[in-house]
Design an enzyme around this catalytic site. Structure first.
Site, PDB file in Angstrom:
ATOM      1  N   ASP A 136      29.069  35.586  27.434  1.00 32.66           N
ATOM      2  CA  ASP A 136      29.963  35.920  28.546  1.00 32.66           C
ATOM      3  C   ASP A 136      30.831  37.144  28.231  1.00 32.66           C
ATOM      4  O   ASP A 136      31.135  37.931  29.135  1.00 32.66           O
ATOM      5  CB  ASP A 136      30.867  34.697  28.823  1.00 32.66           C
ATOM      6  CG  ASP A 136      31.672  34.830  30.105  1.00 32.66           C
ATOM      7  OD1 ASP A 136      31.107  35.310  31.109  1.00 32.66           O
ATOM      8  OD2 ASP A 136      32.862  34.447  30.106  1.00 32.66           O
ATOM      9  N   HIS A 152      32.485  45.125  34.155  1.00 34.41           N
ATOM     10  CA  HIS A 152      33.715  45.549  34.831  1.00 34.41           C
ATOM     11  C   HIS A 152      34.754  46.110  33.848  1.00 34.41           C
ATOM     12  O   HIS A 152      35.645  46.844  34.243  1.00 34.41           O
ATOM     13  CB  HIS A 152      34.298  44.436  35.716  1.00 34.41           C
ATOM     14  CG  HIS A 152      35.071  43.386  34.989  1.00 34.41           C
ATOM     15  ND1 HIS A 152      34.474  42.344  34.335  1.00 34.41           N
ATOM     16  CD2 HIS A 152      36.412  43.212  34.805  1.00 34.41           C
ATOM     17  CE1 HIS A 152      35.399  41.588  33.795  1.00 34.41           C
ATOM     18  NE2 HIS A 152      36.593  42.077  34.061  1.00 34.41           N
ATOM     19  N   HIS A 158      31.314  42.944  27.240  1.00 38.68           N
ATOM     20  CA  HIS A 158      32.609  43.633  27.223  1.00 38.68           C
ATOM     21  C   HIS A 158      33.015  44.076  25.810  1.00 38.68           C
ATOM     22  O   HIS A 158      33.433  45.211  25.605  1.00 38.68           O
ATOM     23  CB  HIS A 158      33.715  42.725  27.774  1.00 38.68           C
ATOM     24  CG  HIS A 158      33.416  42.148  29.134  1.00 38.68           C
ATOM     25  ND1 HIS A 158      32.744  42.844  30.105  1.00 38.68           N
ATOM     26  CD2 HIS A 158      33.704  40.935  29.684  1.00 38.68           C
ATOM     27  CE1 HIS A 158      32.642  42.092  31.193  1.00 38.68           C
ATOM     28  NE2 HIS A 158      33.208  40.926  30.960  1.00 38.68           N
ATOM     29  N   LYS A 196      38.996  31.622  25.166  1.00 39.29           N
ATOM     30  CA  LYS A 196      39.731  31.086  26.308  1.00 39.29           C
ATOM     31  C   LYS A 196      40.789  30.123  25.784  1.00 39.29           C
ATOM     32  O   LYS A 196      40.665  29.576  24.702  1.00 39.29           O
ATOM     33  CB  LYS A 196      38.776  30.369  27.253  1.00 39.29           C
ATOM     34  CG  LYS A 196      37.773  31.331  27.893  1.00 39.29           C
ATOM     35  CD  LYS A 196      37.281  30.849  29.218  1.00 39.29           C
ATOM     36  CE  LYS A 196      36.289  31.806  29.841  1.00 39.29           C
ATOM     37  NZ  LYS A 196      36.896  32.921  30.560  1.00 39.29           N
TER      38      LYS A 196
END
Ligand code: BG6
Length: 493
Positions: free
Chosen positions: A238, A181, A243, A343
């Protein structure tokens, strides 16, 4: 080709079949994005959405589910009731167990009556990708259709190859749309515009003028109820494998001959294949693996990763990665690319920092020799901007240099609403535009590059470094850059 048109796509109608129709992604991203496209008049009037999930619901039960669960995820909640009602009118529901091939006959019956291009969107766990593709083929639904695969596509090189091989027996590569995305984000699109629409940067965009490049994707959020999934995944799989390496490939790629899907993807692939393979000692020195401990984000206490639901108490899964990568070609040899993601960090920011070399000799004092005084910062989120930092003379007697910058905030120039990444990508899939989807060879090259890190971290003696929530990660991430005589952007200011 990337497309600028805003009119309805696929004027001949389409059937968009959404597997995982009651899942989190459908609720938070896919259905809101389809609604935004619908409200903007970008979906062909006879385009239909058919949601598929195991939950036993009839059509009106599903509408109620959409009304309750999707509406809250629409930015600014739909105030336009007529648009919302007409959106619901597009949607149908088929309840089936996707692991049972026989169940697909009812889907075939539903789709039989619908005209136009078929797009099957698999917003399910990857273990269902192959069974769904086979079942679609067994009832004759795969021919001429498009298949959209959500990440994670596999767990490592071998498992992603196994999925790609099996899907590839049914669909040809140009029928397969692998979603990342980040490629749909307006700001990432803008990287192409910045690099290939301006002559200004290109002569400087190389090892002769660039000292180092940083790519940071930092999140304040933790694992947000996805502990179970995340604990088996970690930040490397992830975020980095997809990305961050996609961002790196766009920053480092050669200008493509055109914006044609294969021209762009071919150039990105060349970068991914040119990444210097990491040896075991380089992984120890140049890859930092961190995990958050309890701390505070903006003054609010947040728990340690270990205490998140679904996470094993002795988990060594990383929630932070910082690493040094190198692209082995004439343009980039010797230029470190520092990638960082995590994170529960001190801020939510995604940015690319290009540090130019300092002047070769300073007649104006040591300030002009300080690394990072000339840099280009491309901020992708939360706000989109480009900032060019330079040195200027401070007013007054003497020649005192100070850092100043030219700032370009895109929202000052463009008042239009930004299109959400998913909206753009779904419209592209419906219209058959592949440029913003990941080709198999790109994905393979990215898995191949991270594989030695995965292997090294699987060894029992490999430790994960703690960092407190609300910080910028383990101190080792700063030390990594210090060894290359540079520092992360927030440490420069
Ligand atoms: C997803 C990851 O791909 O990207 C999430 O699975 C992460 O863990 C998300 O939070 C970040 O995306 P964005 O668009 O919010 O930067």
């Amino acid at each position: 080709m990337m497309n600028n048109s805003t009119g309805p796509v696929n004027a001949g109608g389409f059937a968009f079949v959404l597997f995982g129709g009651t899942g989190d992604l459908a609720m938070r991203k896919i259905l809101p994005a389809l609604y935004a496209a619908h409200r903007a008049g970008m979906l062909a009037p006879d385009g239909r959405i058919v949601s598929v999930a195991q939950t036993a619901l009839d059509g009106s039960g599903y509408m109620q589910w959409v009304d309750e669960h999707v509406k809250p995820h629409i930015p600014g909640a739909p105030t336009d009731d007529a648009a919302w009602r007409s959106f619901l009118d597009r949607i149908g529901y088929v309840s089936l167990d996707a692991s049972q091939p026989g169940a697909f006959l009812s889907l075939r019956d539903t789709l039989g009556a619908l005209p136009g291009q078929r797009i099957f969107y698999l917003a399910t766990g990857p273990s269902l990708f192959v069974p769904i593709c086979r079942a679609l083929a067994s009832v004759g639904l795969s021919e001429g259709a498009r298949i959209v695969l959500e990440k994670p596509l596999g767990y490592d090189l071998a498992s992603s190859n196994a999925i790609n091989d099996a899907v590839g027996e049914i669909f040809t590569e140009d029928q397969i749309y692998r979603i990342d995305h980040y490629l749909g984000k307006e700001a990432v699109q803008n990287l192409f515009a910045l690099r290939f629409g301006n002559s200004l940067f290109e002569p400087l965009w190389r090892r002769e003028w660039i000292d180092s490049i940083q790519i940071t994707v930092a999140e304040e959020l933790g694992v947000e109820g996805r502990g179970n999934f995340y604990d088996q995944t970690g930040a490397l799989r992830d975020m980095v494998q997809n990305h961050l390496l996609q961002l790196l490939s766009i920053v480092a790629m050669e200008p493509p001959q055109s914006m044609d899907a294969d021209a762009v993807r071919g150039e990105k692939l060349r970068v991914l294949r040119a990444l210097k393979p990491l040896q075991a000692h380089e992984i120890r020195e140049n890859v930092v693996r961190g995990q958050y401990h309890a701390g505070a984000i903006k003054g609010t206490s947040v728990p340690a990763y270990h205490a998140e639901p679904g996470v094993k108490p002795d988990s060594t899964t990383e929630t932070f990665v910082a690493l040094k990568a190198e692209v082995e070609n004439w343009r980039w040899a010797g230029v470190p690319f520092f990638l960082r993601t995590g994170k529960r960090l001190a801020g939510r920011v995604a940015e690319i920092v290009v540090n130019f070399r300092t002047v070769p000799h300073s007649a104006l004092g040591a300030v002009a020799l300080r690394p990072g005084s000339n840099r280009l910062t491309i901020r992708l989120q939360p706000d989109e901007s480009i900032r060019l930092s330079a040195l200027a003379k401070q007013p007054g007697m003497g020649m005192n240099l100070r850092g100043v910058y030219l700032d370009l905030a895109f929202d000052r120039f463009f008042k239009e609403d930004r299109m959400e990444a998913y909206q753009r990508l779904l419209l592209d899939a419906i219209a058959g535009r592949l440029a913003l989807f990941v080709r198999r060879d790109e994905q393979e090259a990215a898995w191949r590059w991270v594989a030695p890190i995965i292997d090294a971290w699987a060894k029992p003696d490999s430790a994960v470094k703690p960092y407190a929530c609300g910080t910028w990660g383990p101190a080792a991430a700063s030390a990594l850059l210090a060894r290359h005589n540079t520092c992360w952007l927030e440490e420069q200011n």
